[in-house]
Write an enzyme that holds these catalytic residues in place. Structure first.
Site, PDB file in Angstrom:
ATOM      1  CB  SER A 267     -27.297 123.989 -82.864  1.00  0.00           C
ATOM      2  OG  SER A 267     -28.172 123.380 -81.953  1.00  0.00           O
TER       3      SER A 267
ATOM      4  CE  LYS B  72     -30.420 121.652 -77.221  1.00  0.00           C
ATOM      5  NZ  LYS B  72     -29.383 122.625 -76.887  1.00  0.00           N
TER       6      LYS B  72
ATOM      7  CD  GLU C 146     -22.303 107.308 -72.355  1.00  0.00           C
ATOM      8  OE1 GLU C 146     -21.483 107.940 -71.680  1.00  0.00           O
ATOM      9  OE2 GLU C 146     -22.103 106.959 -73.521  1.00  0.00           O
TER      10      GLU C 146
ATOM     11  CG  HIS D 297     -26.212  96.073 -80.705  1.00  0.00           C
ATOM     12  ND1 HIS D 297     -25.897  96.645 -81.924  1.00  0.00           N
ATOM     13  CD2 HIS D 297     -27.314  96.718 -80.261  1.00  0.00           C
ATOM     14  CE1 HIS D 297     -26.793  97.584 -82.196  1.00  0.00           C
ATOM     15  NE2 HIS D 297     -27.658  97.659 -81.211  1.00  0.00           N
TER      16      HIS D 297
ATOM     17  CG  HIS E 223     -30.202 110.088 -67.092  1.00  0.00           C
ATOM     18  ND1 HIS E 223     -31.211 109.575 -67.868  1.00  0.00           N
ATOM     19  CD2 HIS E 223     -30.224 111.420 -67.300  1.00  0.00           C
ATOM     20  CE1 HIS E 223     -31.822 110.564 -68.489  1.00  0.00           C
ATOM     21  NE2 HIS E 223     -31.246 111.685 -68.160  1.00  0.00           N
TER      22      HIS E 223
ATOM     23  CE1 TYR F 298     -30.834 114.598 -72.108  1.00  0.00           C
ATOM     24  CE2 TYR F 298     -30.405 113.316 -70.140  1.00  0.00           C
ATOM     25  CZ  TYR F 298     -31.286 113.866 -71.029  1.00  0.00           C
ATOM     26  OH  TYR F 298     -32.623 113.686 -70.857  1.00  0.00           O
TER      27      TYR F 298
ATOM     28  CD1 TRP G 107     -26.988  98.557 -72.481  1.00  0.00           C
ATOM     29  CD2 TRP G 107     -25.312  99.963 -72.065  1.00  0.00           C
ATOM     30  NE1 TRP G 107     -27.530  99.753 -72.091  1.00  0.00           N
ATOM     31  CE2 TRP G 107     -26.525 100.631 -71.834  1.00  0.00           C
ATOM     32  CE3 TRP G 107     -24.116 100.654 -71.868  1.00  0.00           C
ATOM     33  CZ2 TRP G 107     -26.585 101.969 -71.409  1.00  0.00           C
ATOM     34  CZ3 TRP G 107     -24.180 101.982 -71.441  1.00  0.00           C
ATOM     35  CH2 TRP G 107     -25.411 102.613 -71.233  1.00  0.00           C
TER      36      TRP G 107
ATOM     37  CG  HIS H 132     -35.171 108.065 -65.090  1.00  0.00           C
ATOM     38  ND1 HIS H 132     -35.063 109.356 -65.529  1.00  0.00           N
ATOM     39  CD2 HIS H 132     -34.176 107.391 -65.722  1.00  0.00           C
ATOM     40  CE1 HIS H 132     -34.065 109.451 -66.376  1.00  0.00           C
ATOM     41  NE2 HIS H 132     -33.514 108.273 -66.520  1.00  0.00           N
ATOM     42  CG  HIS H 133     -32.250 104.355 -66.185  1.00  0.00           C
ATOM     43  ND1 HIS H 133     -32.355 104.091 -67.524  1.00  0.00           N
ATOM     44  CD2 HIS H 133     -31.866 105.654 -66.088  1.00  0.00           C
ATOM     45  CE1 HIS H 133     -32.031 105.173 -68.209  1.00  0.00           C
ATOM     46  NE2 HIS H 133     -31.731 106.141 -67.361  1.00  0.00           N
TER      47      HIS H 133
ATOM     48  CG  ASP I 281      -3.596 120.651 -83.194  1.00  0.00           C
ATOM     49  OD1 ASP I 281      -4.304 119.920 -82.483  1.00  0.00           O
ATOM     50  OD2 ASP I 281      -3.062 120.267 -84.248  1.00  0.00           O
TER      51      ASP I 281
ATOM     52  NE  ARG J 277     -33.713  96.099 -73.010  1.00  0.00           N
ATOM     53  CZ  ARG J 277     -32.974  97.068 -72.445  1.00  0.00           C
ATOM     54  NH1 ARG J 277     -33.415  97.695 -71.378  1.00  0.00           N
ATOM     55  NH2 ARG J 277     -31.822  97.419 -72.967  1.00  0.00           N
TER      56      ARG J 277
ATOM     57  CB  THR K 211     -35.814 118.494 -74.144  1.00  0.00           C
ATOM     58  OG1 THR K 211     -34.973 118.004 -73.107  1.00  0.00           O
ATOM     59  CG2 THR K 211     -35.520 117.733 -75.418  1.00  0.00           C
TER      60      THR K 211
ATOM     61  CB  SER L 128      -9.989 106.916 -74.442  1.00  0.00           C
ATOM     62  OG  SER L 128     -10.433 107.617 -75.559  1.00  0.00           O
ATOM     63  CB  SER L 129     -14.106 109.278 -72.139  1.00  0.00           C
ATOM     64  OG  SER L 129     -14.714 108.506 -73.115  1.00  0.00           O
TER      65      SER L 129
HETATM   66 CU    CU Z   1     -32.064 108.008 -67.836  1.00  0.00          CU
END
Ligand code: CU
Lengths: 284, 533
Positions: free
Chosen positions: B275, B338, B262, B84, B260, B264, B149, B309-310, B113, B457, B335, B176-177
């Site tokens: 925006s 924004k 990722e 998932h 991390h 963003y 994941w 921080h993870h 293009d 979890r 943030t 790909s990315s």
């Molecule tokens: Cu993080």
């Protein structure tokens, strides 16, 4: 309107089937590797078939790009696009190596000293956490690779190849094709000799130093870092050979030779990675 | 030919040019080098993956409807949480925003293009093989890998062939990315029309320039992490093996150095869509455009220095905990800039509340809430309590679903008239919004309470004291899932029988695709670039 000239100031290619061929190739190759590594049926055949298709795809795709380039379809603006993209591609490669250098530094600064720290003494009382090490559970001793034999020669070879490549570039800029072809050929020779020494070093490590991929964290970082670097030198050498053959065929002009420059950037990048390898893997 | 201004696609020269040799039917989509085709394929692919990942989420919620084991075995439950996550992150959300980028960036900067149309095609067509490998891992001996994941070592060392298929899928997704991002950066830096300076670019283009940089910097690091996992599994290396002098924690450092940013990579394009939408329905230009650019760049830079921080609970010196705590909190500043700017854009605006605006406002409220719970989790002593509880699950679903997904919905409703030439049904769109936002909160708001009460979890069973909130959450999840079928119906209905859309469907829209191009757009646009004053 004539249908032969592009209608816009930026070349846009026709629909193309190369990408999907590449996708099928990668599916066969990587799916096959997953089977192969687990000893399942057809794994290596699928891998080989995928690799063959991938090489075929790259040959026709790059062949098409060369044809378009020589056909004058790439304006200055397309050239600038190639430059930006090659720069960013090399940046992505830098980050790939950064992950492996990060692992090396982490092992040397954190995990190995930690494993020898006093609170691990109960688990591994004998372990001496000095680098190089194969870890607390090492089965048999190995000799680390010294810096001042083959690696030093290889450093000299790669640094020299950077110079010869620059001389070849001057040959291109001065429209001196003899100079270009000679010095580019020399660069390729230096790359091939480097790879030969690297192969010799590996066989020496395995047969005489007992230094293997399985020799704990030292063997791990040694072989993965030098191995990925060697792979990049191989790719770089192949690209140099392609450019050399194109030079011999009379491709490129003094102000239109991005392929040459892109490969040169890549070669210098591989060169710089080697210097870091020499310092942090072999020397200190 | 080149003298003909063809922003209205009337010149037959072009049509000749495009019809000439272009395959029809399925092969058109397989071989296309057109950014609009490729953008559409990205969006459809992401929607299909969204449904696949959604079915997995509903399997999880069905199992958690009651305490005890009802429907699936625990091992299978683990694979559900794992895939998932992987499918939603890499298969649904990221390709959705890459689809927006492909479709919109050339239009917004007046380019014919993308810079590399063939490579653009490959970036997309790498996704199906990756999806085949990911989903194929369920059919591998031993089944898919129930590792989460994040694919932490050493659990990954103990999985079957499904793990290897997943690792290779991640490699392909990374390729790909990286190709897609290089294409986007090159397009933005080299293909802008005359007069389109960097600081005149629409905010959406800016956000993708920054996101592409994050992708190019971090995807290779993820590739490195899974490559190390692969060699540890099969070739006897010791990266994550303490007996050989390595460390499983090393995996976490490398993974979160990617992981991390990722967050963003997903959030920043969502900021970009919002925006565009909020100013259009406020009928005012974006407030504080320059500060938006700087704030987004600051977020991107800060995202590289906060990854641990993870990892507060894996063991870290106090100095490290303090550093990562304060550095993480610092992200709240840009943030906040924004959020302030979006609110200030609406201040004294001539507001109207069509579906895109509703989703953008849903984003604004709920993303901010997810940001606040992120601030809560950034505090080490609090995180030590809440780590791996449902509080974390609630937090990141506020950011990923109510943040990124709602923003993607806002974007689809906003640009659908331009893309297809047809309007969606506004009443049904509003139904979709209200059903989504209500069921979303029913699903995830209660998970904060579950987490605070200590429910872990990734576990298929729970103590009976958690039953009520889990029942509510599961009901919400099924409601949310079914509401998304309404979205599919709305899009198909618009395609089949929607009213004709105007050239400039939204009177507050001010980007080039609305001001310079007809609806529906010709197949090729801006072959002769417009000039911007
Ligand atoms: Cu993080």
């Amino acid at each position: 309107m004539s249908s032969t000239t592009p209608t816009h100031n930026y070349y846009l290619p026709e629909p193309s089937h190369y990408p999907v061929v590449g996708s099928v190739a990668l599916l066969l190759m990587l799916g096959g590797m997953a089977l192969w590594f687990n000893g399942l049926a057809f794994g290596q055949w699928s891998t080989l078939a995928g690799l063959a298709v991938l090489i075929y795809m790259m040959k026709i795709w790059f062949g098409k790009v060369i044809e378009e380039s020589e056909g004058g379809l790439y304006t200055k603006r397309v050239d600038v696009s190639f430059r930006w993209s090659m720069g960013w591609f090399i940046f992505s490669e830098v980050m790939f190596f950064a992950a492996f250098f990060g692992a090396l530094f982490y092992a040397r600064l954190y995990s190995v000293p930690e494993l020898g720290a006093v609170d691990q003494k109960l688990l591994w009382p004998e372990f001496n956490s000095a680098w190089p090490t194969a870890g607390p559970n090492a089965m048999d001793a190995f000799t680390p690779m010294g810096a001042w034999g083959v690696p030093a020669i290889n450093t000299l070879l790669l640094l020299t190849s950077g110079v010869t490549l620059t001389v070849a570039h001057f040959g291109m800029l001065e429209n001196n094709r003899g100079k270009l072809n000679l010095w580019l050929g020399l660069t390729i020779a230096l790359g091939v000799i480097f790879l030969g020494f690297q192969a010799y070093e590996y066989s020496h490590a395995y047969s005489e130093l007992n230094l293997k991929l399985t020799s704990g964290i030292y063997g791990t970082t040694f072989y993965l870092l030098t191995g990925f670097h060697g792979f990049h030198v191989t790719v770089g050498t192949i690209m140099l050979i392609v450019v050399w053959v194109r030079c011999l065929k009379g491709h490129f002009t003094a102000d239109h030779h991005f392929a040459f420059e892109g490969v040169a950037w890549y070669w210098h990048f591989v060169d710089v990675v080697w210097l870091f390898l020499f310092i942090f893997v072999y020397w200190f | 030919m080149s003298a003909v201004i063809d922003s209205h696609g009337t010149s037959h020269g072009h049509d000749d040019h495009h019809d000439h040799g272009a395959p029809a039917g399925l092969m058109r989509w397989v071989t296309t080098t057109n950014h609009k085709d490729i953008g559409s394929m990205y969006l459809w692919f992401s929607f299909v993956m969204f449904l696949v990942g959604g079915v997995m989420a509903l399997t999880i919620r069905a199992e958690l409807f009651q305490p005890g084991l009802q429907i699936v075995r625990p091992e299978f439950f683990n694979t559900m949480t794992t895939y998932h996550g992987l499918i939603m992150v890499f298969g649904a959300i990221m390709p959705a925003f890459v689809g927006f980028a492909n479709y919109l960036i050339p239009l917004m900067i007046g380019a014919p293009d993308m810079a590399f149309p063939r490579m653009n095609n490959w970036s997309f067509w790498l996704l199906p093989p990756a999806a085949i490998l990911l989903i194929g891992s369920f059919f591998a001996p031993g089944g898919a890998a129930g590792v989460g994941w994040t694919m932490y070592a050493p659990l990954t060392s103990q999985m079957g062939p499904g793990m290897d298929l997943t690792i290779f899928a991640v490699h392909i997704l990374g390729m790909s990315s990286i190709m897609g991002s290089i294409n986007i950066v090159t397009t933005i830096l080299n293909m802008r029309c005359p007069g389109m300076t960097l600081m005149k670019m629409p905010m959406f283009v800016w956000t993708w320039l920054i996101t592409a940089y994050l992708l190019i910097a971090t995807m290779p690091v993820l590739a490195g992490a899974v490559t190390m996992t692969l060699t540890d599994r099969h070739f006897g290396t010791s990266f994550f093996n303490a007996a050989g002098g390595g460390d499983p924690v090393l995996y976490q450092h490398i993974f979160w150095f990617f992981g991390h940013p990722e967050v963003y990579i997903i959030a920043i394009p969502a900021f970009g869509v919002v925006s565009q939408v909020i100013p259009a329905f406020s009928r005012k230009p974006l407030f504080g455009y320059a500060s938006m650019v700087y704030a987004t760049s600051s977020i991107a830079i800060l995202s590289f220095i906060v990854w641990a921080h993870h990892m507060y609970t894996v063991g870290m010196p106090v100095a490290g905990q303090l550093y990562y705590m304060y550095a993480t909190m610092l992200i709240a500043v840009p943030t906040g800039v924004k959020v302030f700017n979006w609110v200030a854009t609406m201040w004294k605006g001539s507001l109207s509340f069509e579906t895109p605006m509703l989703f953008a406002l849903g984003f604004l409220f709920l993303f901010t809430l997810g940001g606040f719970t992120g601030l809560v989790l950034s505090m080490t002593p609090v995180d030590v309590q809440l780590h791996d509880t449902y509080y974390v699950v609630a937090h990141f679903h506020y950011v990923m679903v109510a943040g990124a997904l709602f923003s993607a919905f806002a974007g689809v409703y906003y640009w659908l008239p331009k893309w297809t030439g047809r309007m969606y049904d506004e009443t049904l769109g509003k139904w979709h919004f209200w059903l989504s936002i209500i069921f979303f909160n029913v699903t995830f708001f209660v998970q904060h309470f579950l987490g605070l009460a200590g429910m872990p979890r990734r576990i298929p069973d729970y103590h009976t004291q958690f039953t009520e909130f889990n029942v509510i959450s599961s009901i919400g999840a099924f409601g949310f899932g079914l509401s998304q079928l309404l979205f599919l119906y709305i899009v198909l209905k618009a395609l089949r029988s929607g009213e004709k859309a105007a050239d400039k469907q939204w009177d507050g829209a001010d980007t080039l695709e609305w001001t310079h191009l007809p609806t529906p757009m010709p197949y090729h646009t801006f072959e002769n670039p417009p000039t911007i004053k």
